[in-house]
Structure formats: C-alpha cells, structure tokens
Write a protein that holds these residues in place. Structure first.
Motif, PDB file in Angstrom:
ATOM      1  N   GLY A   1       0.818  -1.214   0.000  1.00 35.65           N
ATOM      2  CA  GLY A   1       0.000   0.000   0.000  1.00 35.65           C
ATOM      3  C   GLY A   1       0.844   1.251   0.000  1.00 35.65           C
ATOM      4  O   GLY A   1       1.664   1.462   0.887  1.00 35.65           O
ATOM      5  N   GLY A   2       0.653   2.095  -1.034  1.00 38.29           N
ATOM      6  CA  GLY A   2       1.344   3.376  -1.116  1.00 38.29           C
ATOM      7  C   GLY A   2       0.309   4.484  -1.129  1.00 38.29           C
ATOM      8  O   GLY A   2      -0.121   4.965  -0.093  1.00 38.29           O
ATOM      9  N   ASN A   3      -0.117   4.845  -2.353  1.00 42.83           N
ATOM     10  CA  ASN A   3      -1.177   5.844  -2.488  1.00 42.83           C
ATOM     11  C   ASN A   3      -2.556   5.190  -2.307  1.00 42.83           C
ATOM     12  O   ASN A   3      -3.575   5.854  -2.358  1.00 42.83           O
ATOM     13  N   LEU A   4      -2.575   3.885  -2.149  1.00 42.54           N
ATOM     14  CA  LEU A   4      -3.769   3.079  -1.828  1.00 42.54           C
ATOM     15  C   LEU A   4      -4.791   3.016  -2.965  1.00 42.54           C
ATOM     16  O   LEU A   4      -5.979   2.803  -2.731  1.00 42.54           O
ATOM     17  N   GLY A   5      -4.310   3.154  -4.199  1.00 43.41           N
ATOM     18  CA  GLY A   5      -5.185   3.008  -5.363  1.00 43.41           C
ATOM     19  C   GLY A   5      -5.650   1.567  -5.529  1.00 43.41           C
ATOM     20  O   GLY A   5      -6.839   1.304  -5.715  1.00 43.41           O
ATOM     21  N   ASN A   6      -4.716   0.631  -5.461  1.00 46.45           N
ATOM     22  CA  ASN A   6      -5.097  -0.777  -5.600  1.00 46.45           C
ATOM     23  C   ASN A   6      -5.997  -1.233  -4.461  1.00 46.45           C
ATOM     24  O   ASN A   6      -6.947  -1.980  -4.676  1.00 46.45           O
ATOM     25  N   THR A   7      -5.682  -0.792  -3.264  1.00 51.14           N
ATOM     26  CA  THR A   7      -6.512  -1.159  -2.113  1.00 51.14           C
ATOM     27  C   THR A   7      -7.958  -0.735  -2.388  1.00 51.14           C
ATOM     28  O   THR A   7      -8.905  -1.502  -2.168  1.00 51.14           O
ATOM     29  N   THR A   8      -8.102   0.468  -2.899  1.00 53.57           N
ATOM     30  CA  THR A   8      -9.428   0.979  -3.248  1.00 53.57           C
ATOM     31  C   THR A   8     -10.062   0.156  -4.365  1.00 53.57           C
ATOM     32  O   THR A   8     -11.207  -0.299  -4.256  1.00 53.57           O
ATOM     33  N   ALA A   9      -9.289  -0.043  -5.439  1.00 52.52           N
ATOM     34  CA  ALA A   9      -9.827  -0.731  -6.619  1.00 52.52           C
ATOM     35  C   ALA A   9     -10.234  -2.171  -6.297  1.00 52.52           C
ATOM     36  O   ALA A   9     -11.261  -2.659  -6.777  1.00 52.52           O
ATOM     37  N   PHE A  10      -9.436  -2.850  -5.478  1.00 51.88           N
ATOM     38  CA  PHE A  10      -9.732  -4.261  -5.189  1.00 51.88           C
ATOM     39  C   PHE A  10     -10.995  -4.391  -4.345  1.00 51.88           C
ATOM     40  O   PHE A  10     -11.826  -5.271  -4.565  1.00 51.88           O
ATOM     41  N   GLY A  11     -11.150  -3.506  -3.370  1.00 52.25           N
ATOM     42  CA  GLY A  11     -12.361  -3.513  -2.543  1.00 52.25           C
ATOM     43  C   GLY A  11     -13.588  -3.271  -3.415  1.00 52.25           C
ATOM     44  O   GLY A  11     -14.605  -3.953  -3.291  1.00 52.25           O
ATOM     45  N   LYS A  12     -13.454  -2.311  -4.323  1.00 50.22           N
ATOM     46  CA  LYS A  12     -14.577  -1.967  -5.199  1.00 50.22           C
ATOM     47  C   LYS A  12     -14.912  -3.123  -6.137  1.00 50.22           C
ATOM     48  O   LYS A  12     -16.081  -3.470  -6.338  1.00 50.22           O
ATOM     49  N   ALA A  13     -13.867  -3.740  -6.692  1.00 47.91           N
ATOM     50  CA  ALA A  13     -14.079  -4.891  -7.587  1.00 47.91           C
ATOM     51  C   ALA A  13     -14.845  -5.987  -6.845  1.00 47.91           C
ATOM     52  O   ALA A  13     -15.794  -6.575  -7.382  1.00 47.91           O
ATOM     53  N   LEU A  14     -14.430  -6.247  -5.616  1.00 50.88           N
ATOM     54  CA  LEU A  14     -15.062  -7.332  -4.855  1.00 50.88           C
ATOM     55  C   LEU A  14     -16.518  -7.005  -4.511  1.00 50.88           C
ATOM     56  O   LEU A  14     -17.393  -7.868  -4.584  1.00 50.88           O
ATOM     57  N   MET A  15     -16.779  -5.741  -4.178  1.00 52.37           N
ATOM     58  CA  MET A  15     -18.168  -5.335  -3.902  1.00 52.37           C
ATOM     59  C   MET A  15     -19.036  -5.564  -5.135  1.00 52.37           C
ATOM     60  O   MET A  15     -20.153  -6.071  -5.036  1.00 52.37           O
ATOM     61  N   GLU A  16     -18.502  -5.216  -6.295  1.00 54.41           N
ATOM     62  CA  GLU A  16     -19.290  -5.337  -7.527  1.00 54.41           C
ATOM     63  C   GLU A  16     -19.464  -6.801  -7.934  1.00 54.41           C
ATOM     64  O   GLU A  16     -20.559  -7.224  -8.318  1.00 54.41           O
ATOM     65  N   LEU A  17     -18.380  -7.577  -7.850  1.00 58.19           N
ATOM     66  CA  LEU A  17     -18.476  -8.994  -8.217  1.00 58.19           C
ATOM     67  C   LEU A  17     -19.522  -9.695  -7.354  1.00 58.19           C
ATOM     68  O   LEU A  17     -20.280 -10.553  -7.822  1.00 58.19           O
ATOM     69  N   LYS A  18     -19.548  -9.322  -6.098  1.00 55.08           N
ATOM     70  CA  LYS A  18     -20.507  -9.916  -5.163  1.00 55.08           C
ATOM     71  C   LYS A  18     -21.922  -9.442  -5.504  1.00 55.08           C
ATOM     72  O   LYS A  18     -22.848 -10.251  -5.638  1.00 55.08           O
ATOM     73  N   GLU A  19     -22.055  -8.146  -5.686  1.00 59.43           N
ATOM     74  CA  GLU A  19     -23.382  -7.577  -5.986  1.00 59.43           C
ATOM     75  C   GLU A  19     -23.965  -8.172  -7.265  1.00 59.43           C
ATOM     76  O   GLU A  19     -25.167  -8.446  -7.340  1.00 59.43           O
ATOM     77  N   PHE A  20     -23.135  -8.399  -8.267  1.00 55.66           N
ATOM     78  CA  PHE A  20     -23.631  -8.917  -9.539  1.00 55.66           C
ATOM     79  C   PHE A  20     -23.684 -10.449  -9.571  1.00 55.66           C
ATOM     80  O   PHE A  20     -23.884 -11.050 -10.621  1.00 55.66           O
ATOM     81  N   GLY A  21     -23.430 -11.065  -8.449  1.00 57.11           N
ATOM     82  CA  GLY A  21     -23.559 -12.517  -8.347  1.00 57.11           C
ATOM     83  C   GLY A  21     -22.468 -13.299  -9.051  1.00 57.11           C
ATOM     84  O   GLY A  21     -22.638 -14.473  -9.375  1.00 57.11           O
ATOM     85  N   ILE A  22     -21.313 -12.671  -9.284  1.00 54.25           N
ATOM     86  CA  ILE A  22     -20.223 -13.364  -9.997  1.00 54.25           C
ATOM     87  C   ILE A  22     -19.366 -14.162  -9.008  1.00 54.25           C
ATOM     88  O   ILE A  22     -18.810 -15.195  -9.350  1.00 54.25           O
ATOM     89  N   ILE A  23     -19.264 -13.679  -7.776  1.00 48.79           N
ATOM     90  CA  ILE A  23     -18.633 -14.464  -6.711  1.00 48.79           C
ATOM     91  C   ILE A  23     -19.547 -14.462  -5.484  1.00 48.79           C
ATOM     92  O   ILE A  23     -20.429 -13.600  -5.364  1.00 48.79           O
ATOM     93  N   GLU A  24     -19.317 -15.425  -4.602  1.00 46.54           N
ATOM     94  CA  GLU A  24     -20.106 -15.443  -3.371  1.00 46.54           C
ATOM     95  C   GLU A  24     -19.267 -15.049  -2.169  1.00 46.54           C
ATOM     96  O   GLU A  24     -19.679 -14.300  -1.311  1.00 46.54           O
ATOM     97  N   LYS A  25     -18.028 -15.611  -2.168  1.00 51.14           N
ATOM     98  CA  LYS A  25     -17.137 -15.326  -1.046  1.00 51.14           C
ATOM     99  C   LYS A  25     -16.205 -14.162  -1.403  1.00 51.14           C
ATOM    100  O   LYS A  25     -15.907 -13.945  -2.570  1.00 51.14           O
TER     101      LYS A  25
END
Ligand SMILES: *Cc1c(COP(=O)(O)O)cnc(C)c1O
Ligand SMILES: [Zn+2]
Length: 427
Positions: A241-265
C-alpha cells in the motif's frame, strides 16, 4: 451498465465524463455502476474466457476482456498495448507456510508495472474527452506508464517526480518514451499536491490514482486473478500500500463482483506498508478514528508515500473485506524480495512487501496454515537495478542477507578450471 461519479463522503453525483477528481465537498469520487436490464451476467465468466481466443487487442487485453466491469468504449477509442496478460504463479510453501500460495506478477505488464491497467483506461478517457496533455505525480511507475500510453495515443505528457530517490529503470522509461520530466524539489507528496493545483487551473488531464476512472482498470487485477484461480476465491489477497489506489480498486471490484452474483465469497485484503511510510497502518491501528500523514522514507520507493490520496476509499475496502493492515521493515522487504528473486520470478522492492507482510501475518497466526493466499507483485525486478545490486553486493547492512556478488577471477584456464570444480562441488 450505467456509470456515474459519486462522492464517497456526501453522495453527490456527477456525470461520469465530468471530468473531475473530487466532489465540491472535497470528498473522493467513485465510478458507481448501476446495472441495467440489458446487463446479463449469468454467463459472463464464459464470455470473458472465450475472448482470450480472439486476435483483437480489445479481447486480448487483460483489462478490456473484462470490459463489462471496466468501461464501454468503442474498440477504436481504446489505447492499449494490450496490457494485463500477467501470470499467476504457485510458489513453494517454503516461502510462506500455508497450503497454497500464489504470486500474481503485475510486473509482466508492457511497462513493467500494474499501472498499465489503469493507464489504458485513463489515456483512452483523456483522448475521448479531447485533452491534448496529460499529467501525473509519480514515484516512477506511473510516469513510465503514462509516458508510454501518451506516446501511443499521440498526447503530450508531463510527469512530476520527487527530487532524488527515483529508481533508474523507471526514470529511464519516462525519458525514453518522451515525457517532459519535471523533478520537483520535494518528495512525492509535494509533487502530488502540485499536480492537483495545476490540473485544476489548466486543461490538462490528471492521471494519478486520485482519478476514479483509472481505478476502474486496476479492478481487473482482482478479476483476472480470480479467473486464473478458476473462481475459487482465496482466503487472502496481500498487496503493498502506497497511495492506496489498488486497495481501493480491489475492494470496489469485490463489492461489484458480489453484488452482480459473480462471486459469493470475498477474500480478506491485507495491505502492507513500509515501517517508515505507514500512515494507513497507523490509522488502522487506531480503528480508523484518526488519520495523520507521515514523512515517508523507505528503500521501496514505489510506496514511499506519507499522505495517500485514496485513504477514505481504502478504509472502506478494509472494512468491506474484513481485512488487515500490517507494516514491515526495509530489511524484511529486501529479504523477501531476495526469496522471490531466487525463484527466477523477481520483483522490485515495493512488491516484496506482499511476501514480507504475509510472513508476518502468518507468524502472528492471522493467516492460518490451511489458508490460500495470493500475493501481488506490483513491479518488475528491472525497475530498480540499484536496490537489487546493492543487496547482492552486501551493501545494505542486512545481517541475514545472502548476497550474490560477482567474483573477480584471473583469465587463465587453470584458475577458471579450479574455480568451476569448486562450484561443481558446492551444494
Ligand atoms: C504504484 C505502486 C505501488 C503502490 O500502489 P498504490 O495503489 O498506490 O497503493 C506499489 N508497488 C509498485 C511497484 C507501484 O508501482
Ligand atoms: Zn461530496
């Protein structure tokens, strides 16, 4: 898919192509995705997989192959190399005492770091909006990536780098790709402040990870990794973690994947900072009650950042994934790097914070023996030849280090023969 810029602080919305980097209230912006009736994700994993057989750049790119969750450009609007075709390697359990451990090597991108995944969408966006010039502050890799993509798009690029402390691989790229390179008398955080002021005054597109558009591309690191794991979601995803761009992007990706039913865990994110560049770690330690910038210092120049712009959004990622933040010393980073290097995989110092941090979390029992762990390698070994040679010449004062310095040898057949015999006999 409907996309809109939304303030993470007050919820105010703006058109996705506004263009803006912050809300009027000062809060950070997200690209909020709203599913429309025409968006059907029931066989999306198949669609993504099949695109790999296509010869079109838009399908080959490890970013644009997942375009449903990135952005809907026309093919001819995309500036791509194509990027994101990076490998996931299983590594021996001798490195991390767990049942299954992988490294995702984003140093295999066209300019040698994950920044390309954000830059392909960022530069495409700049072009579409009619900008002639793009700008960024950088510890090195963003400037290398911006310079390359701007050159490919025919845009003028200006990069602000800190005074000294920039790895030579990165600097040489920015210069070679033709970016106007301004070395400001200050550190990264000073450079970051300067570019925000300039971009507010002039018609220049700012491409730091403060720009929410860029992070939409970086989400694909997570999506691609999960695909490579056959959608078997790991327990942990560990990243520097530096400027925390990836930290942000990964959290967002996971929220969306979950919301759209692409992953469960959802995997836990573990963000690793360098001990003397650790504002996010400190905030985590006080339950995110307070955030205070620090004066950053570390050999891992890519994470030598004391005032990460994405703090607010990164915090959300830790909370959503029930993640953790850990810190490691420069010596731990360089020793972990040496282990990754010796596998023939290799990475730059900041990347090795992933393994160094995972080891620490394993020792503390936070990562368990039975867990599956993916560690992100953010940049290529060749980015920072200085740090690597200094380590192998034994110049870094790390007692546990096993340097591998070149030996001087006389140019006589006898002497060479003798030395080779010794090496043959070595274990
Ligand atoms: C940019 C960069 C980082 C830091 O990533 P953030 O998203 O800013 O936290 C880490 N490692 C390397 C090699 C980088 O180029
Ligand atoms: Zn706001």
């Amino acid at each position: 898919m409907k996309r809109i810029l939304k303030c993470v602080r007050c919820g105010r919305e703006y058109p996705v192509d506004a263009p803006r980097y912050r809300c009027n209230c000062g809060g950070l912006l997200d690209v909020a995705l709203k599913k429309e009736n025409s968006d059907d994700f029931s066989s999306i994993k198949d669609v993504w997989r099949k695109r790999r057989c296509s010869n079109k750049a838009i399908d080959q790119s490890g970013v644009w192959r997942f375009r449903e969750l990135v952005y809907d450009f026309n093919e001819d609007e995309i500036v791509t190399f194509p990027e994101g075709k990076t490998n996931l390697y299983k590594i021996p359990s001798a490195l991390l005492d767990v049942d299954s451990a992988f490294v995702k090597h984003e140093g295999e991108n066209p300019t040698g770091s994950f920044k390309d995944r954000g830059m392909t969408i960022g530069i495409s966006f700049a072009k579409k909006l009619g900008y002639k010039m793009v700008i960024c502050a950088s510890t090195g890799n963003t400037s290398a990536s911006l310079a390359a993509y701007a050159a490919r798009a025919g845009l003028k690029a200006v990069v602000f780098i800190p005074d000294g402390k920039i790895a030579f691989g990165k600097l040489s790229q920015a210069l070679a790709y033709g970016a106007k390179t301004l070395q400001i008398q200050g550190d990264f955080d000073d450079a970051m402040k300067a570019v925000q002021e300039i971009a507010a005054k002039h018609r220049i597109y700012l491409l730091n990870s403060l720009n929410p558009i860029r992070l939409e591309g970086q989400k694909t690191i997570m999506i691609h990794t999960l695909e490579q794991l056959g959608w078997n979601v790991p327990d942990w995803f560990v990243l520097p973690g530096g400027n925390l761009g990836n930290t942000t992007a990964f959290g967002k990706a996971l929220m969306e994947l979950k919301e759209f039913g692409i992953i469960e865990k959802v995997p836990h994110l573990a963000v690793i900072q360098a001990e003397n560049a650790n504002p996010f770690y400190r905030a985590y330690k006080n339950g995110f009650k307070e955030f205070e910038p620090v004066k950053a210092e570390t050999i891992a120049t890519a994470i030598r950042i004391g005032n990460p712009v994405n703090y607010e959004k990164a915090k959300r990622s830790i909370e959503f994934t029930k993640g953790v933040v850990e810190q490691v010393s420069d010596a731990e980073i360089m020793l972990a790097k040496s282990e990754i290097d010796k596998l023939g995989i290799g990475c730059e110092p900041a990347s090795a914070a992933s393994l160094a941090g995972a080891k620490k979390l394993r020792e503390k029992g936070i990562i368990k023996k039975g867990d599956s762990v993916v560690m992100l390698l953010t940049g290529n070994l060749l980015k920072d030849p200085g740090a690597t040679t200094d380590f192998n010449l034994g110049k870094l004062n790390i007692p546990e280090a096993m340097p591998n310095a070149p030996e001087k040898i006389g140019n006589s057949p006898e002497e060479i023969e003798k030395r080779i015999k010794e090496i043959l006999g070595e274990r």
